[in-house]
Design a protein around this motif. Structure first.
Motif, mmCIF file in Angstrom:
data_model
loop_
_atom_site.group_PDB
_atom_site.id
_atom_site.type_symbol
_atom_site.label_atom_id
_atom_site.label_comp_id
_atom_site.label_asym_id
_atom_site.label_seq_id
_atom_site.Cartn_x
_atom_site.Cartn_y
_atom_site.Cartn_z
ATOM 1 N N HIS A 122 -100.318 -41.339 -37.013
ATOM 2 C CA HIS A 122 -100.830 -40.397 -36.001
ATOM 3 C C HIS A 122 -100.170 -39.034 -36.189
ATOM 4 O O HIS A 122 -98.982 -38.942 -36.515
ATOM 5 N N ILE A 123 -100.932 -37.994 -35.905
ATOM 6 C CA ILE A 123 -100.466 -36.641 -36.237
ATOM 7 C C ILE A 123 -99.232 -36.225 -35.435
ATOM 8 O O ILE A 123 -98.406 -35.443 -35.918
ATOM 9 N N ASP A 124 -99.072 -36.767 -34.215
ATOM 10 C CA ASP A 124 -97.890 -36.390 -33.429
ATOM 11 C C ASP A 124 -96.604 -37.005 -33.993
ATOM 12 O O ASP A 124 -95.505 -36.674 -33.547
ATOM 13 N N ARG A 166 -93.713 -30.627 -23.837
ATOM 14 C CA ARG A 166 -92.489 -31.009 -24.550
ATOM 15 C C ARG A 166 -92.825 -30.969 -26.033
ATOM 16 O O ARG A 166 -93.971 -31.180 -26.412
ATOM 17 N N GLY A 167 -91.821 -30.749 -26.843
ATOM 18 C CA GLY A 167 -92.035 -30.709 -28.288
ATOM 19 C C GLY A 167 -92.440 -32.063 -28.848
ATOM 20 O O GLY A 167 -92.360 -33.090 -28.165
ATOM 21 N N ILE A 210 -102.565 -34.750 -24.720
ATOM 22 C CA ILE A 210 -102.563 -33.544 -23.873
ATOM 23 C C ILE A 210 -101.236 -32.818 -24.040
ATOM 24 O O ILE A 210 -101.185 -31.601 -24.227
ATOM 25 N N ASN A 211 -100.155 -33.583 -24.012
ATOM 26 C CA ASN A 211 -98.842 -32.972 -24.246
ATOM 27 C C ASN A 211 -98.771 -32.328 -25.627
ATOM 28 O O ASN A 211 -98.246 -31.234 -25.789
ATOM 29 N N LEU A 212 -99.313 -33.017 -26.616
ATOM 30 C CA LEU A 212 -99.239 -32.527 -28.004
ATOM 31 C C LEU A 212 -99.872 -31.137 -28.140
ATOM 32 O O LEU A 212 -99.245 -30.201 -28.642
ATOM 33 N N ILE A 213 -101.086 -31.010 -27.665
ATOM 34 C CA ILE A 213 -101.810 -29.744 -27.854
ATOM 35 C C ILE A 213 -101.192 -28.624 -27.019
ATOM 36 O O ILE A 213 -101.150 -27.468 -27.439
ATOM 37 N N PRO A 265 -95.742 -32.235 -35.139
ATOM 38 C CA PRO A 265 -95.859 -30.776 -35.130
ATOM 39 C C PRO A 265 -94.697 -30.118 -34.382
ATOM 40 O O PRO A 265 -94.348 -30.524 -33.280
ATOM 41 N N GLY A 266 -94.109 -29.113 -35.007
ATOM 42 C CA GLY A 266 -92.995 -28.397 -34.381
ATOM 43 C C GLY A 266 -91.627 -28.844 -34.858
ATOM 44 O O GLY A 266 -90.613 -28.241 -34.504
#
Ligand SMILES: [Zn+2]
Length: 254
Positions: A64-66, A20-21, A13-16, A39-40
């Motif tokens: 994992h993508i994050d 926070r970055g 949820i934070n990621l999308i 991402p970011g």
């Protein structure tokens, strides 16, 4: 030496929503080491006056993508716009070879790297100016790892994403700085991740000079994280901070 936190959020949820970055962090010392560029990370580097051209080593602790979303573009930076064969990538096997979530590296990006190291828990990797000791990670079904980095006279431990496992205190013994991915508060336990209570127990046993909580999910942020860090500090006697995006920690602090 300095640690710069590009992104301190974790969880889907934070990621999308990018509350926070999710750019991971950079350790700048004898070598510039980029850790878990989610991402970011690229934009956060620009905002923090850090050049991707100066990265020497990139570490991806699992696929994992994050933790890996910006890895490819930052490999293009590390390899000087993809024009040279430059930089070292240290990654979990899934990121390099793939199973369900990987591989997350193209043939082109792989070809731009000077060196690729598959990180296996229990193994070490020495480079000019420092050494990594790879640690076990227990994270859903994915190969994951943490590490202790020895560089510039300090030991920096990073848990990566993992649940608490037997022997984890011993694994990170002797760290000056311990960075923990504490995604969840105690009451919101989730398989494959450390809760703040488990983070506190680890910090209390390991007794680093400084502990930093990062990769925090929404519930940790709402607690809020600063209050949780304060509680851990009172429980353990160890200076503990909840990282913020853009936070810089000098090695004089640990
Ligand atoms: Zn993960």
């Amino acid at each position: 030496m300095e640690v710069v936190f590009l992104g301190t959020g974790g969880g889907r949820i934070n990621l999308i929503n990018q509350v926070r970055g999710t750019g991971g962090f950079i350790i700048s010392g004898t070598k510039n080491i980029q850790v878990d560029p989610g991402p970011g990370a690229l934009i956060a580097m620009k905002n923090n006056n850090l050049s991707p051209l100066k990265t020497d080593i990139m570490v991806v602790t699992h696929c994992h993508i994050d933790h890996s979303g910006d890895a490819a573009v930052l490999i293009e930076g590390m390899s000087h716009y993809g024009l040279e064969k430059k930089g070292t990538l240290i990654a979990a096997s899934d990121f390099l070879e793939g199973s369900t979530n990987g591989p997350r590296i193209s043939v082109f990006h792989y070809s731009r790297l000077e060196k690729v190291v598959k990180a296996l828990p229990g193994k070490e990797y020495e480079f000019e100016g420092g050494k990594f000791f790879f640690k076990k990670g227990v994270h859903e079904e994915f190969p994951a790892f943490g590490f202790i980095l020895e560089m510039d006279g300090k030991k920096i431990g990073y848990t990566g994403d993992t649940e608490k496992y037997e022997g984890m205190e011993e694994a990170y013994d002797g760290c000056d700085l311990l960075i923990l991915n504490a995604m969840k508060p105690d009451e919101d336990q989730y398989k494959g991740h450390l809760t703040s209570e488990e983070a506190s127990a680890l910090i209390g046993r390991i007794q680093p000079k400084l502990a930093v909580l990062t990769h925090m999910g929404m519930k940790m942020q709402q607690y809020p994280a600063e209050k949780k860090a304060q509680e851990i500090e009172e429980e353990t006697g160890v200076k503990t901070v909840a990282a913020l995006d853009g936070m810089r920690i000098s090695s004089e602090q640990f």
